[in-house]
Write a protein that holds these residues in place. Structure first.
Motif, PDB file in Angstrom:
ATOM      1  N   ALA A  95       0.833  -1.210   0.000  1.00  0.00           N
ATOM      2  CA  ALA A  95       0.000   0.000   0.000  1.00  0.00           C
ATOM      3  C   ALA A  95       0.866   1.257   0.000  1.00  0.00           C
TER       4      ALA A  95
ATOM      5  N   ARG B 204       1.339   4.442  -2.615  1.00  0.00           N
ATOM      6  CA  ARG B 204       0.993   5.712  -1.960  1.00  0.00           C
ATOM      7  C   ARG B 204      -0.451   5.720  -1.439  1.00  0.00           C
ATOM      8  N   ARG B 205      -0.934   4.575  -1.044  1.00  0.00           N
ATOM      9  CA  ARG B 205      -2.226   4.482  -0.363  1.00  0.00           C
ATOM     10  C   ARG B 205      -1.939   4.539   1.143  1.00  0.00           C
ATOM     11  N   TRP B 206      -1.634   5.746   1.608  1.00  0.00           N
ATOM     12  CA  TRP B 206      -1.090   5.902   2.948  1.00  0.00           C
ATOM     13  C   TRP B 206      -2.055   5.533   4.070  1.00  0.00           C
TER      14      TRP B 206
ATOM     15  N   GLU C 161      -4.330   3.247   4.051  1.00  0.00           N
ATOM     16  CA  GLU C 161      -4.345   1.782   4.061  1.00  0.00           C
ATOM     17  C   GLU C 161      -3.043   1.226   4.637  1.00  0.00           C
TER      18      GLU C 161
END
Length: 278
Positions: free
Chosen positions: A50, A54-56, A58
């Motif tokens: 994640a 860059r799905r911070w 998550e």
């Protein structure tokens, strides 16, 4: 490269090269079952994927759950990076400092310098507010951003993330004050509040409703005026008692008539009707 991008690049480098199977402290490993360790490592890998995308938020959630199951310093370091990327600067600072306390000598040697650099940037971004509240009663409750605030924190600097915040003061079940405020990066400010006076409300009870039962008037059963009296009794009392004043008057008239007749020697005045003998 600006500071946010530099931090992201640093974090990604750590994520790529941090070994998923890095050993935890012996005490932590002894207290964690093999199944929990496997779950923690799987969550750690989810967090790495994640973060690379860059799905911070998550990534932060995956690292938090992984660290709760198996508290490895390397997981804590990556959690700190995800916390910073989602604006949780105070939490990120605490996580980085805990890493420096708990990490092995090798981990501090490998990542210590990068973390010290990250801490410098975070500390410059964290805001600070000093809350001063006048008029508090001993039982009043103060909340900051939905969390109970220790009364000892009043009048001291509190480290806060930049952005929106809210102070709520409650007494028993009543909210006395609800005050939002905003902090900028690195700002230091004082928030002075005064609890409004509460006028005691006098509650007037509703008048008591007394249930009233309708009382029917007494039923007077009058004797039948035409009932034959017992043999040998004078019927006049029966008539007087039975029908009331009207009959009394009639009875009196009758008696007067009788007396008048007797006063005339038993003779009636001329043209008079003979008295009624009862």
């Amino acid at each position: 490269m600006d500071r946010p991008l530099a931090t992201a690049a640093l974090l990604l480098a750590l994520l790529v090269f941090a070994p998923a199977g890095a050993p935890a402290h012996a005490q932590d490993a002894a207290e964690t079952s093999p199944s929990m360790q496997r779950t923690a490592r799987s969550l750690y890998e989810d967090g790495v994927r994640a973060a690379r995308a860059r799905r911070w938020p998550e990534a932060r959630g995956a690292f938090e759950r992984s660290y709760a199951l198996y508290p490895r310093p390397i997981t804590l370091m990556n959690l700190a990076g995800a916390q910073r990327q989602t604006g949780r600067l105070v939490a990120a600072s605490e996580s980085y400092r805990r890493f420096l306390r708990d990490a092995s000598e090798r981990e501090r040697r490998d990542y210590g310098a990068a973390i010290e650099s990250a801490l410098g940037g975070i500390d410059a971004q964290i805001a600070h507010a000093t809350l001063r509240i006048e008029g508090l009663d001993p039982g009043d409750r103060v909340q900051l951003d939905g969390e109970a605030l220790d009364p000892r924190a009043l009048g001291t600097e509190i480290a806060l993330d930049p952005g929106e915040h809210r102070v709520v003061i409650a007494r028993t079940e009543q909210t006395l004050l609800d005050h939002p405020f905003t902090l900028r990066e690195g700002e230091r400010t004082e928030v002075a509040l005064e609890v409004p006076r509460v006028v005691a409300r006098v509650v007037v009870p509703e008048p008591a409703v007394v249930a009233q039962t309708a009382v029917a008037p007494p039923v007077t059963t009058e004797p039948d005026l035409h009932t034959e009296p017992p043999s040998g009794d004078d019927p006049t009392p029966w008539i007087v008692v039975g029908v009331g004043a009207g009959v009394v008057a009639i009875g009196v008239a009758i008696l007067v008539g009788v007396l008048v007749a007797e006063g005339n020697g038993g003779e009636l005045p001329q043209g008079s009707e003979p008295p009624i003998r009862l």
